[in-house]
Motif scaffolding. Structure first.
Motif, mmCIF file in Angstrom:
data_model
loop_
_atom_site.group_PDB
_atom_site.id
_atom_site.type_symbol
_atom_site.label_atom_id
_atom_site.label_comp_id
_atom_site.label_asym_id
_atom_site.label_seq_id
_atom_site.Cartn_x
_atom_site.Cartn_y
_atom_site.Cartn_z
ATOM 1 N N VAL A 49 0.813 -1.220 0.000
ATOM 2 C CA VAL A 49 0.000 0.000 0.000
ATOM 3 C C VAL A 49 0.844 1.267 0.000
ATOM 4 C CG1 VAL A 49 -0.232 0.192 2.514
ATOM 5 C CG2 VAL A 49 -2.080 0.999 1.039
ATOM 6 N N ASN A 50 2.110 1.172 0.388
ATOM 7 C CA ASN A 50 2.968 2.364 0.393
ATOM 8 C C ASN A 50 3.786 2.500 -0.892
ATOM 9 O OD1 ASN A 50 4.313 -0.012 1.500
ATOM 10 N ND2 ASN A 50 6.083 1.302 1.868
ATOM 11 N N PHE A 51 3.492 1.663 -1.898
ATOM 12 C CA PHE A 51 4.224 1.708 -3.160
ATOM 13 C C PHE A 51 3.470 2.456 -4.259
ATOM 14 C CE2 PHE A 51 6.576 -1.446 -0.999
ATOM 15 C CZ PHE A 51 7.731 -1.759 -1.696
ATOM 16 N N TYR A 52 2.332 3.046 -3.969
ATOM 17 C CA TYR A 52 1.502 3.603 -5.029
ATOM 18 C C TYR A 52 2.164 4.773 -5.755
ATOM 19 C CZ TYR A 52 -2.318 0.873 -2.904
ATOM 20 O OH TYR A 52 -3.093 -0.136 -2.400
ATOM 21 N N PHE A 53 2.860 5.607 -5.013
ATOM 22 C CA PHE A 53 3.440 6.809 -5.609
ATOM 23 C C PHE A 53 4.963 6.752 -5.572
ATOM 24 C CE2 PHE A 53 -0.790 8.268 -4.747
ATOM 25 C CZ PHE A 53 -1.050 9.274 -5.671
ATOM 26 N N ALA A 54 5.575 7.238 -6.624
ATOM 27 C CA ALA A 54 7.009 7.492 -6.668
ATOM 28 C C ALA A 54 7.210 8.948 -7.058
ATOM 29 C CB ALA A 54 7.697 6.568 -7.670
ATOM 30 N N SER A 55 8.334 9.511 -6.687
ATOM 31 C CA SER A 55 8.585 10.926 -6.952
ATOM 32 C C SER A 55 8.706 11.184 -8.452
ATOM 33 C CB SER A 55 9.863 11.377 -6.249
ATOM 34 O OG SER A 55 10.204 12.688 -6.632
ATOM 35 N N LEU A 56 7.978 12.185 -8.937
ATOM 36 C CA LEU A 56 8.084 12.568 -10.342
ATOM 37 C C LEU A 56 9.430 13.221 -10.651
ATOM 38 C CD1 LEU A 56 4.503 13.984 -11.051
ATOM 39 C CD2 LEU A 56 5.462 11.774 -11.747
ATOM 40 N N TYR A 107 12.446 7.996 -2.308
ATOM 41 C CA TYR A 107 11.797 8.576 -3.479
ATOM 42 C C TYR A 107 10.959 7.586 -4.286
ATOM 43 C CZ TYR A 107 14.994 12.364 -2.374
ATOM 44 O OH TYR A 107 15.663 13.361 -1.721
ATOM 45 N N ASP A 108 11.143 6.295 -4.071
ATOM 46 C CA ASP A 108 10.411 5.315 -4.883
ATOM 47 C C ASP A 108 9.221 4.705 -4.161
ATOM 48 O OD1 ASP A 108 12.143 4.071 -3.141
ATOM 49 O OD2 ASP A 108 12.793 2.512 -4.550
ATOM 50 N N LYS A 109 8.983 5.079 -2.898
ATOM 51 C CA LYS A 109 7.809 4.583 -2.179
ATOM 52 C C LYS A 109 7.588 5.431 -0.927
ATOM 53 C CE LYS A 109 10.260 0.977 0.452
ATOM 54 N NZ LYS A 109 10.379 -0.470 0.713
ATOM 55 N N SER A 110 6.448 5.171 -0.248
ATOM 56 C CA SER A 110 6.091 5.890 0.993
ATOM 57 C C SER A 110 6.112 7.402 0.795
ATOM 58 C CB SER A 110 7.032 5.483 2.145
ATOM 59 O OG SER A 110 7.001 4.094 2.366
ATOM 60 N N ARG A 111 5.605 7.844 -0.343
ATOM 61 C CA ARG A 111 5.589 9.260 -0.664
ATOM 62 C C ARG A 111 4.395 9.948 0.006
ATOM 63 N NH1 ARG A 111 9.736 11.495 -1.646
ATOM 64 N NH2 ARG A 111 8.681 13.094 -2.873
ATOM 65 N N PRO A 112 4.534 11.229 0.333
ATOM 66 C CA PRO A 112 3.442 11.945 1.018
ATOM 67 C C PRO A 112 2.152 12.016 0.203
ATOM 68 C CG PRO A 112 5.195 13.458 0.341
ATOM 69 C CD PRO A 112 5.734 12.086 0.176
ATOM 70 N N GLU A 113 2.268 11.968 -1.134
ATOM 71 C CA GLU A 113 1.076 12.040 -1.975
ATOM 72 C C GLU A 113 0.126 10.864 -1.740
ATOM 73 O OE1 GLU A 113 4.567 13.265 -4.756
ATOM 74 O OE2 GLU A 113 4.244 12.096 -2.924
ATOM 75 N N ASN A 114 0.665 9.794 -1.180
ATOM 76 C CA ASN A 114 -0.143 8.596 -0.973
ATOM 77 C C ASN A 114 -1.293 8.834 0.000
ATOM 78 O OD1 ASN A 114 -0.394 5.963 -1.926
ATOM 79 N ND2 ASN A 114 0.547 5.082 -0.108
ATOM 80 N N GLU A 173 -0.744 -3.506 3.589
ATOM 81 C CA GLU A 173 0.583 -4.094 3.793
ATOM 82 C C GLU A 173 1.620 -3.004 3.588
ATOM 83 O OE1 GLU A 173 3.490 -7.475 1.776
ATOM 84 O OE2 GLU A 173 2.218 -6.201 0.522
ATOM 85 N N ILE A 174 2.413 -2.736 4.626
ATOM 86 C CA ILE A 174 3.435 -1.705 4.544
ATOM 87 C C ILE A 174 4.798 -2.372 4.483
ATOM 88 C CG2 ILE A 174 4.531 0.216 5.759
ATOM 89 C CD1 ILE A 174 1.750 0.874 6.895
ATOM 90 N N GLY A 175 5.443 -2.254 3.336
ATOM 91 C CA GLY A 175 6.783 -2.785 3.167
ATOM 92 C C GLY A 175 7.783 -1.642 3.155
ATOM 93 N N ASP A 176 8.308 -1.311 4.321
ATOM 94 C CA ASP A 176 9.257 -0.201 4.427
ATOM 95 C C ASP A 176 10.120 -0.455 5.650
ATOM 96 O OD1 ASP A 176 10.591 2.268 4.873
ATOM 97 O OD2 ASP A 176 9.075 3.296 3.691
ATOM 98 N N SER A 177 11.288 -1.054 5.443
ATOM 99 C CA SER A 177 12.105 -1.482 6.576
ATOM 100 C C SER A 177 12.617 -0.318 7.403
ATOM 101 C CB SER A 177 13.293 -2.330 6.083
ATOM 102 O OG SER A 177 14.063 -1.611 5.140
#
Length: 557
Positions: free
Chosen positions: A218-225, A256-263, A285-289
């Motif tokens: 769920v934290n992979f939806y946005f990546a930095s443009l 920059y490739d996940k867990s972005r604030p835009e999410n 599911e949060i995958g962010d070590s």
């Protein structure tokens, strides 16, 4: 196409709808390929699941979570979706799903289904159109980027499954992003049309009557443009809870490739959709070590985002009392109004009985971990076969089908070992899973010794312990929705209280292989309340004697 509800959730004067049923619920995860094969092709299916729902309901759980069953090329076994609104023929039909849903609801089971929306299959019509050129109507539905002047990818982002997160497409002369396999291109959620399309597909299943969604990555939806490269992580700061230690993915801090604030804004759109259907829920599911508790707190705070989320704190962390105490304390501190979903095993990690205990009394260990999991604060996910004490299967390289394991073999053996078929009868062909000559993955011989037909006959079996502990949990609101407070305890012991209303329970667990005597806090009196597997209540000076892998749950006086 709008689909009329098949099993609309209604309330009655006698039984009003509990919109918060998910809070403290126990959810049983079913991996469809491996639960029950009905048609004899060696792969589990929806009809097979329906046939086994009585077993699941009799455990005493509140809901089931179905891993993906949607149309898919199966490069990642259903986590690469090519049609979000249909059932893959391997698993059956939409009619089979409707009958499963109806049977589950008739047995008092809610049904949660996976939504894998951070990426699609490269066979999805959206991607087939998007990759044709840079001017088609869906040209920006995926994360496309120009190469560097020397032809290399635009930045250093890595795929969890190995190598660069960028794959070259000769049609557009651009790279597309993939956090996982190259056949799983990442959607561009900066595009409002993508969000609308995904939400429309989710509405399809809500209209059909599902009770909620498990949101994959769920934290992979946005990546930095801006496509900034991720900073390097020092070797001493590596955290391998999201990816195996041999994976270079751990070498970066994934800013920059996940867990972005835009999410966060998109999660409010998902919640608004769910709120149109009273009683529906979401678990992410949060995958962010590096930032998992922080992200979990953000995603579940308030009432406008996810209902609950789980991290890899216990799915990847050590079996250590201090680790558990620290994780509980941090969750309470950082996410005071959030809600965690707890799990020790699932379809992505080594089964916890094997991960945490390579030898010794696994029966006692299995009972201890069951009681721990079902007394901590949060909702709970149990993974199929966990209640039987199934161990991680040791498979030969030629038996592997998981691309993740094949890539990193032999240091990391992938996820096949936790995905082998369920066993049902100890003496039946393939444990009663299938009538096919062979199943899609081997059935381990030692799993047959843990089959339900044997455990039913053993009053002290792990299966009976799970049933008894689930029943005990339902009888005590302090365990379902109560607060939690950790207490100081000797090394190797996890101790906490759970409180709801006038009831406070003391829970103490010896997580070591030797006996330990625990001195209860001054002035704290307890009494036994017949908790399954609990040692006798302390007497005299208030010392609590815990045997190896022994636990105590009692009422605070």
């Amino acid at each position: 196409m709008a689909v009329p509800p098949m099993t609309e959730q209604k309330s009655t004067p006698e039984q009003p709808l509990d919109k918060d049923w998910w809070r403290g619920a126990v959810i049983y995860q079913i991996y469809p390929r491996s639960f029950q094969d009905h048609n004899g092709d060696g792969v589990g299916d929806l009809v097979g699941i329906t046939e086994r729902l009585d077993y699941v309901a009799d455990l005493g759980v509140d809901a089931i979570w179905l891993s993906p069953f949607f149309t898919s090329p199966m490069k990642d076994f259903g986590y690469d979706v090519s049609n979000y609104r249909d059932v893959d023929p391997i698993f059956g039909t939409l009619g089979d799903f409707d009958r499963l849903l109806e049977k589950a609801h008739s047995r008092g089971l809610k049904v949660i289904i996976d939504q894998v929306i951070s990426h699609t299959s490269d066979k999805h019509p959206w991607f087939s159109e998007s990759r044709q050129n840079r001017t088609n109507p869906r040209h920006d539905w995926y994360m496309w980027a120009d190469p560097n002047p020397d032809g290399t990818p635009p930045n250093n982002w890595l795929s969890i499954f190995g190598g660069s997160a960028w794959a070259w497409d000769s049609r557009r002369m651009q790279y597309y992003m993939h956090n996982f396999l190259t056949s799983q291109p990442d959607l561009n959620f900066h595009n409002q049309q993508v969000q609308d399309a995904v939400l429309s597909d989710m509405r399809f299943w809500l209209e059909r009557g599902v009770d909620g969604f498990r949101l994959d990555t769920v934290n992979f939806y946005f990546a930095s443009l801006g496509l900034e490269s991720n900073p390097v992580v020092k070797p001493e700061d590596f955290n391998a809870s999201t990816a195996p230690a041999v994976n270079p993915y751990n070498f970066q801090e994934h800013l920059y490739d996940k867990s972005r604030p835009e999410n966060l804004e998109f999660l409010t759109r998902i919640r608004a959709l769910l709120d149109e259907y009273p009683g529906r829920t979401s678990v992410g599911e949060i995958g962010d070590s590096q930032h998992q508790l922080e992200v979990m707190a953000q995603y579940t705070s308030g009432t406008d985002k996810l209902h609950m989320a789980y991290t890899f704190d216990y799915l990847g962390g050590a079996f250590d009392a201090q680790h558990f105490k620290t994780s509980i304390d941090l969750t309470e501190k950082d996410a005071p109004d959030g809600w965690i979903c707890l799990a020790f095993s699932n379809h992505d990690v080594v089964r916890h009985v094997s991960r945490w205990m390579s030898h010794g009394d696994r029966e006692a260990f299995g009972k201890l971990t069951a009681t721990m999991l079902l007394t901590m604060r949060g909702s709970v996910c149990l993974y199929q076969g966990e209640e039987l004490g199934l161990t991680e299967a040791e498979l030969a390289f030629e038996d592997l089908v998981d691309p993740y394991g094949i890539e990193f073999w032999p240091q990391f053996k992938g996820r096949d070992g936790c995905r082998t078929p369920m066993v049902w009868q100890s003496s039946a062909h393939l444990g009663g899973f299938s009538t096919a000559p062979r199943a899609w993955l081997p059935v381990p011989g030692d799993h047959l010794l843990k089959a339900p037909d044997l455990q039913e006959k053993q009053n002290d079996s792990l299966l009976h312990h799970y049933r008894a502990t689930l029943k005990f949990r339902r009888q005590h609101q302090a365990l379902v929705k109560g607060t939690i407070k950790t207490l100081e305890a000797p090394e190797g012991v996890l101790m906490f209280t759970r409180t709801a209303g006038a009831e406070t329970l003391l829970c103490a667990f010896n997580m070591t292989g030797g006996p330990i005597v625990v001195r209860l806090p001054d002035g704290l009196g307890v009494k036994g309340i017949d908790a399954p597997g609990s040692v006798a209540a302390p007497v005299g000076d208030g010392d609590l004697s815990l045997p190896a892998f022994g636990g105590f749950v009692g009422a605070v006086l």
